[in-house]
Design a protein around this motif. Structure first.
Motif, PDB file in Angstrom:
ATOM      1  N   ALA A   1       0.858  -1.187   0.000  1.00  0.00           N
ATOM      2  CA  ALA A   1       0.000   0.000   0.000  1.00  0.00           C
ATOM      3  C   ALA A   1       0.888   1.228   0.000  1.00  0.00           C
ATOM      4  O   ALA A   1       1.685   1.424   0.924  1.00  0.00           O
ATOM      5  CB  ALA A   1      -0.926   0.004   1.208  1.00  0.00           C
ATOM      6  N   SER A   2       0.787   2.028  -1.016  1.00  0.00           N
ATOM      7  CA  SER A   2       1.663   3.184  -1.172  1.00  0.00           C
ATOM      8  C   SER A   2       1.432   4.205  -0.068  1.00  0.00           C
ATOM      9  O   SER A   2       0.306   4.414   0.393  1.00  0.00           O
ATOM     10  CB  SER A   2       1.445   3.826  -2.544  1.00  0.00           C
ATOM     11  OG  SER A   2       2.209   5.010  -2.653  1.00  0.00           O
TER      12      SER A   2
ATOM     13  N   LYS B   1       1.555   7.225  -0.386  1.00  0.00           N
ATOM     14  CA  LYS B   1       0.897   8.426  -0.918  1.00  0.00           C
ATOM     15  C   LYS B   1      -0.604   8.378  -0.714  1.00  0.00           C
ATOM     16  O   LYS B   1      -1.296   9.347  -0.964  1.00  0.00           O
ATOM     17  CB  LYS B   1       1.217   8.571  -2.414  1.00  0.00           C
ATOM     18  CG  LYS B   1       2.699   8.795  -2.698  1.00  0.00           C
ATOM     19  CD  LYS B   1       2.958   8.954  -4.169  1.00  0.00           C
ATOM     20  CE  LYS B   1       4.445   9.176  -4.454  1.00  0.00           C
ATOM     21  NZ  LYS B   1       4.714   9.320  -5.906  1.00  0.00           N
ATOM     22  N   LYS B   2      -1.087   7.214  -0.327  1.00  0.00           N
ATOM     23  CA  LYS B   2      -2.515   7.072  -0.088  1.00  0.00           C
ATOM     24  C   LYS B   2      -2.755   6.865   1.403  1.00  0.00           C
ATOM     25  O   LYS B   2      -1.875   6.465   2.137  1.00  0.00           O
ATOM     26  CB  LYS B   2      -3.061   5.878  -0.871  1.00  0.00           C
ATOM     27  CG  LYS B   2      -2.891   6.012  -2.379  1.00  0.00           C
ATOM     28  CD  LYS B   2      -3.455   4.791  -3.084  1.00  0.00           C
ATOM     29  CE  LYS B   2      -3.280   4.902  -4.603  1.00  0.00           C
ATOM     30  NZ  LYS B   2      -3.810   3.702  -5.288  1.00  0.00           N
ATOM     31  N   LYS B   3      -3.954   7.134   1.783  1.00  0.00           N
ATOM     32  CA  LYS B   3      -4.343   6.860   3.159  1.00  0.00           C
ATOM     33  C   LYS B   3      -4.378   5.352   3.357  1.00  0.00           C
ATOM     34  O   LYS B   3      -4.911   4.620   2.525  1.00  0.00           O
ATOM     35  CB  LYS B   3      -5.735   7.459   3.453  1.00  0.00           C
ATOM     36  CG  LYS B   3      -5.837   8.968   3.198  1.00  0.00           C
ATOM     37  CD  LYS B   3      -4.981   9.744   4.195  1.00  0.00           C
ATOM     38  CE  LYS B   3      -5.199  11.257   4.009  1.00  0.00           C
ATOM     39  NZ  LYS B   3      -4.429  12.065   4.990  1.00  0.00           N
ATOM     40  N   ARG B   4      -3.838   4.922   4.467  1.00  0.00           N
ATOM     41  CA  ARG B   4      -3.748   3.479   4.704  1.00  0.00           C
ATOM     42  C   ARG B   4      -4.331   3.117   6.054  1.00  0.00           C
ATOM     43  O   ARG B   4      -4.092   3.829   7.058  1.00  0.00           O
ATOM     44  CB  ARG B   4      -2.293   3.013   4.655  1.00  0.00           C
ATOM     45  CG  ARG B   4      -1.684   3.108   3.260  1.00  0.00           C
ATOM     46  CD  ARG B   4      -0.240   2.691   3.261  1.00  0.00           C
ATOM     47  NE  ARG B   4       0.594   3.648   4.001  1.00  0.00           N
ATOM     48  CZ  ARG B   4       1.899   3.493   4.236  1.00  0.00           C
ATOM     49  NH1 ARG B   4       2.500   2.399   3.794  1.00  0.00           N
ATOM     50  NH2 ARG B   4       2.570   4.395   4.899  1.00  0.00           N
TER      51      ARG B   4
ATOM     52  N   GLN C   1      -9.241   9.198   8.830  1.00  0.00           N
ATOM     53  CA  GLN C   1      -8.436   9.198   7.625  1.00  0.00           C
ATOM     54  C   GLN C   1      -8.302  10.601   7.024  1.00  0.00           C
ATOM     55  O   GLN C   1      -7.383  10.849   6.244  1.00  0.00           O
ATOM     56  CB  GLN C   1      -9.049   8.239   6.586  1.00  0.00           C
ATOM     57  CG  GLN C   1      -8.806   6.771   6.921  1.00  0.00           C
ATOM     58  CD  GLN C   1      -9.398   5.839   5.890  1.00  0.00           C
ATOM     59  OE1 GLN C   1     -10.372   6.215   5.197  1.00  0.00           O
ATOM     60  NE2 GLN C   1      -8.851   4.626   5.800  1.00  0.00           N
TER      61      GLN C   1
ATOM     62  N   ASP D   1      -2.492  10.111   7.998  1.00  0.00           N
ATOM     63  CA  ASP D   1      -2.070   9.362   6.805  1.00  0.00           C
ATOM     64  C   ASP D   1      -2.204   7.851   7.010  1.00  0.00           C
ATOM     65  O   ASP D   1      -2.507   7.113   6.065  1.00  0.00           O
ATOM     66  CB  ASP D   1      -0.614   9.696   6.473  1.00  0.00           C
ATOM     67  CG  ASP D   1      -0.440  11.178   6.171  1.00  0.00           C
ATOM     68  OD1 ASP D   1      -1.281  11.743   5.465  1.00  0.00           O
ATOM     69  OD2 ASP D   1       0.570  11.749   6.663  1.00  0.00           O
TER      70      ASP D   1
ATOM     71  N   ASP E   1      -6.682  -2.011   4.869  1.00  0.00           N
ATOM     72  CA  ASP E   1      -5.966  -2.096   3.591  1.00  0.00           C
ATOM     73  C   ASP E   1      -4.838  -3.122   3.666  1.00  0.00           C
ATOM     74  O   ASP E   1      -4.551  -3.808   2.692  1.00  0.00           O
ATOM     75  CB  ASP E   1      -5.391  -0.723   3.236  1.00  0.00           C
ATOM     76  CG  ASP E   1      -6.484   0.321   3.053  1.00  0.00           C
ATOM     77  OD1 ASP E   1      -7.498   0.015   2.423  1.00  0.00           O
ATOM     78  OD2 ASP E   1      -6.304   1.436   3.582  1.00  0.00           O
TER      79      ASP E   1
END
Length: 818
Positions: A601-602, A604-607, A713, A717, A740
């Motif tokens: 899971a990058s 740069k995204k919300k995780r 979220q 982050d 995720d």
């Protein structure tokens, strides 16, 4: 809505805890070499201990087991049968003893017979055994006893019973009878006879008595004849070494080397003496037999001579066989003379025929002797002369007839008349000679008949003479042979020697058992086998996950990373430690996990990350708070939610209170802003579980949970949720569905292998394709890296950890092995 949620909860519980195992759950079976090596390393001290115990046991066995010694000798036996000794083997039916030239089996039985045993005991005095008590073992004294026992046995003598003896002074001693005889103690004086245990005993000191013997504890045993025979039978071994060479081996085994060698020497000597005795007896028997045979043979010889003398007187012939030859020669001479007479008679008949045909000769010279050569053998000279004259007259007439006709002249007539007269004279002479030859032939036939009559009477005489000569010759030959044998055996009796040789005398006794190398090898093998058995048992009983290989082998979920054991301090509860030791191996391991999360899971995204385990104590809270700390250190805002409302620990990790939290938020008592607590890391916050509710699962399934996550979220982050253990309750499964990245924590040397099946079941039944695992509390390999396979091994001294050994050499060795 409530009915639907209850049904879903029941279904989750059934799926989490029940169901039949499938093929996927059986993955990872077979031999795990990594686990086996781990168990072997941990068992190495025990293996060394077991091997040491095995070698110690072997040493103790050799130390307290009396060695057994063996001495041996080799004999060559030239045994002959009695018939062969007497030289009677080839006399047909006279002596029918056809024994084998080699009777090695009989000699073996002789050596192991009571005869040899009795003489052996007489030569070595083995009927009394002497013993001295050592520190542990009792040892037999052979040939060096400080005392000797002379005895006379009564009817009730206690053979084969050990009687203890202790010196009281140089002149007195104390005797202790065995318990079977009452155990009485008696004091006696050396050299004085006394009665004890059914014996009349006399005990004397020997040359080996000294002051040191006064402190010893001794005993003696009087052997019964049966015990001695059994002792010899058990320890004496006689083997045929080479049947063709007639060699046998005599060996004896005993715990005393000198005794073993002396007994072998004594057996050789006693056997030699027995063989000499047997040889003398054999010679004496043979001599008696020869004398008996000579006496009876002389009588038979005298009778045979008398019978032969009577035959010569009766027949007048001593050599019948010679007479046969003589008569046969005379008959042959008569036949030759008769053949000559017949030949002359035939010749004269032929001459008469030639005379009638006037063909006495066809030769031109008229030589009738050349035409009839047989005339030279005729003894009648007148006949030969007249035949010659007739032949000449006929030749002269033939010449005259060439000129004149027969009877033409007086001269021709005279010649013809002369030839006629000569023919008449020759015929008369021929007739006379033929009659003479016939008379001579008849005389020869008469002589032949007389000789044939004599010859026909000779076979009966010859048969009778041969019948009388046969026993006469046999008795004479037998008599001469017996006389020779009597002289030979007289000499052999004067210097008898045994028919065997000692090829190798009794060898020095060598120990044959116990074999040190073999005993130590057995001890070593036993220690190794027990060690291997220990490894096998520990491997079979090994039911916890110890390394990452086992985790990868038995689960379908990828391994996110390995967290090494944190032993810098003892913690009663999980703590945030990465902020205190940012360069430690632990911190770097969690950083590697943070890096691996980027592939799932990058950042740069919300995780939303959930952290769970099978049971409590596997370190999910420790992993959650420290992973959150590492992520927060990378300038990402992180919040940790403690949803393990039955057993909250996040607040303990941050040393905070748990007055309000998730439980109060979900019942709308507080807002999440009121429950957020800050930590020493600026970007890291947490919300504790709050007071424990009676219905945690229902709160998680409530409609307020998802909006809470959504709202968080917007401000953070990364949301890390510390979920309840999925092996105990189903709350964690509900949360993992929303995450995720669901993370499953397995603790090395704590989590059961059976727990890994639950991971596969979660993946299969719930479709957790992004489920990952972390191996927590893994042992490092002596500071040279930890875990397996992700390339995150760390060299010694690179981090800020204290690497100074806190234990001594044994402690470091133990850690290195384990």
């Amino acid at each position: 809505m409530a009915v639907k949620e209850d049904a879903e909860l029941e279904e989750l519980i059934r799926q989490a805890g029940g169901g039949e195992p499938t093929e996927d759950e059986d993955d990872g079976g077979g031999l795990d070499l990594t686990t086996l090596l781990t168990v072997a390393r941990k068992s190495l001290p025990w293996i060394v201990l077991l091997v040491a115990l095995g070698l110690t046991a072997a040493w103790l066995f050799l130390r307290y087991t009396p060695p057994l010694y063996k001495s041996s000798s080799t004999l060559k036996i030239d045994e002959k049968t009695e018939a062969g000794v007497l030289g009677l083997g080839g006399l047909g039916g006279a002596v029918e003893q056809k024994q084998s030239l080699t009777k090695l089996s009989g000699e073996v039985e002789l050596i192991k017979s009571d005869i040899i045993y009795s003489r052996l005991n007489d030569s070595l005095a083995l009927d009394v055994n002497y013993y001295v008590q050592g520190t542990v073992l009792e040892t037999e004294i052979y040939g060096a006893s400080p005392f000797e026992v002379n005895y006379e046995a009564a009817v009730d003598a206690a053979f084969d019973q050990k009687i203890a003896l202790r010196f009281l002074s140089p002149t007195t001693f104390e005797l202790t009878l065995p318990e079977a005889l009452g155990g009485a103690e008696q004091q006696h004086t050396f050299g004085q006879p006394f009665t004890a245990a059914g014996f009349r005993l006399t005990i004397r000191r020997t040359k080996d008595f000294n002051s040191a013997a006064l402190d010893g504890q001794y005993s003696f045993l009087i052997n019964s004849p049966s015990a001695l025979s059994n002792y010899f039978n058990t320890n004496l071994l006689v083997d045929i070494v080479n049947l063709d060479a007639n060699t046998i081996s005599i060996s004896f085994t005993d715990h005393n080397p000198a005794k073993a060698r002396d007994i072998v020497d004594a057996v050789d000597a006693v056997y030699l003496e027995e063989k000499l005795t047997r040889k003398r007896e054999q010679s004496a028997r043979a001599l008696r037999y020869i004398n008996e045979q000579l006496g009876s043979n002389n009588q038979s010889l005298s009778q045979a001579e008398e019978n032969m003398e009577a035959f010569v007187k009766r027949t007048g012939s001593y050599d019948v066989k010679g007479e046969v030859g003589q008569l046969t020669g005379l008959l042959q001479t008569l036949e030759e003379e008769r053949a000559k007479l017949q030949e002359q008679s035939e010749m004269m008949s032929d001459v008469g025929q030639l005379l009638d045909r006037e063909q006495l000769t066809t030769r031109a010279d008229g030589d009738v002797m050349q035409s009839i050569p047989a005339l030279a053998d005729v003894k009648d000279g007148q006949l030969v002369q007249r035949i010659t004259e007739l032949s000449d007259a006929q030749l002269d007439l033939k010449r005259a007839l060439l000129s004149y006709q027969p009877g033409a002249t007086v001269a021709m007539q005279i010649k013809e008349q002369s030839i006629a007269d000569l023919k008449k004279i020759v015929r008369q002479l021929l007739r006379k000679n033929q009659q003479l030859l016939k008379a001579q032939e008849d005389k020869l036939l008469g002589k032949r008949a007389e000789l044939e009559s004599k010859l026909r009477s000779l076979p009966d005489k010859y048969t009778e003479q041969a019948r009388l000569e046969r026993p006469l010759e046999l008795y004479e030959k037998y008599n001469l042979m017996m006389l020779d044998k009597r002289i030979e055996f007289g000499i052999s009796m004067a210097g008898a020697t045994a028919d065997f040789q000692i090829l190798s005398p009794a060898s020095p006794a060598v120990p044959i058992s116990p074999v040190k190398v073999m005993i130590y090898a057995i001890g070593l093998a036993a220690g190794i086998l027990l060690g291997l058995g220990l490894i096998a048992v520990r491997y079979l009983l090994h039911n916890t996950v110890t390394n990452i290989r086992e985790l990868e082998r038995n689960t379908h979920a990828p391994v996110l990373g390995v967290i090494p054991t944190y032993d810098k301090e003892k913690m009663a509860v999980s703590k945030l430690v990465v902020d205190r030791n940012p360069k430690s191996a632990l911190s770097e391991a969690i950083r590697s996990i943070r890096t691996n999360l980027e592939f799932i899971a990058s950042s740069k995204k919300k995780r939303l990350i959930s952290v769970t385990s099978t049971i409590s104590g596997e370190g999910k809270t420790f992993v959650a708070v420290n992973l959150a700390g590492i992520i927060a250190a990378s300038d990402q805002r992180v919040v940790v939610l403690d949803l393990d409302m039955r057993k909250p620990k996040v607040n303990l990790a941050f040393d905070a209170e748990n007055v309000k939290g998730i439980s109060t938020i979900l019942i709308e008592k507080h807002t999440w802003q009121e429950c957020v607590q800050h930590t020493s890391i600026p970007a890291l916050d947490f919300i504790s579980a709050g007071p424990t509710p009676p219905n945690p699962s229902e709160l998680i399934l409530s409609d307020l949970f998802d909006p809470l996550i959504a709202e968080l979220q917007q401000h953070y982050d990364v949301i890390i949720i510390d979920t309840p253990p999925v092996g105990l309750v189903t709350d964690g499964i509900l949360i993992m569905r929303k995450a995720d990245v669901p993370i499953y924590v397995v603790r090395a040397n704590y989590s059961k292998k059976s727990f890994l099946k639950n991971i596969n079941k979660l993946i299969r039944t719930n479709g957790f394709t992004k489920l990952t695992t972390i191996l927590n509390d893994a042992k490092t390999t002596g500071g040279y890296g930890y875990g397996y396979g992700y390339g995150y091994g760390y060299g010694q001294g690179y981090y800020d950890e204290d690497n100074t050994p806190k234990d001594g050499m044994l402690g470091r060795l133990r850690k290195r092995i384990s």
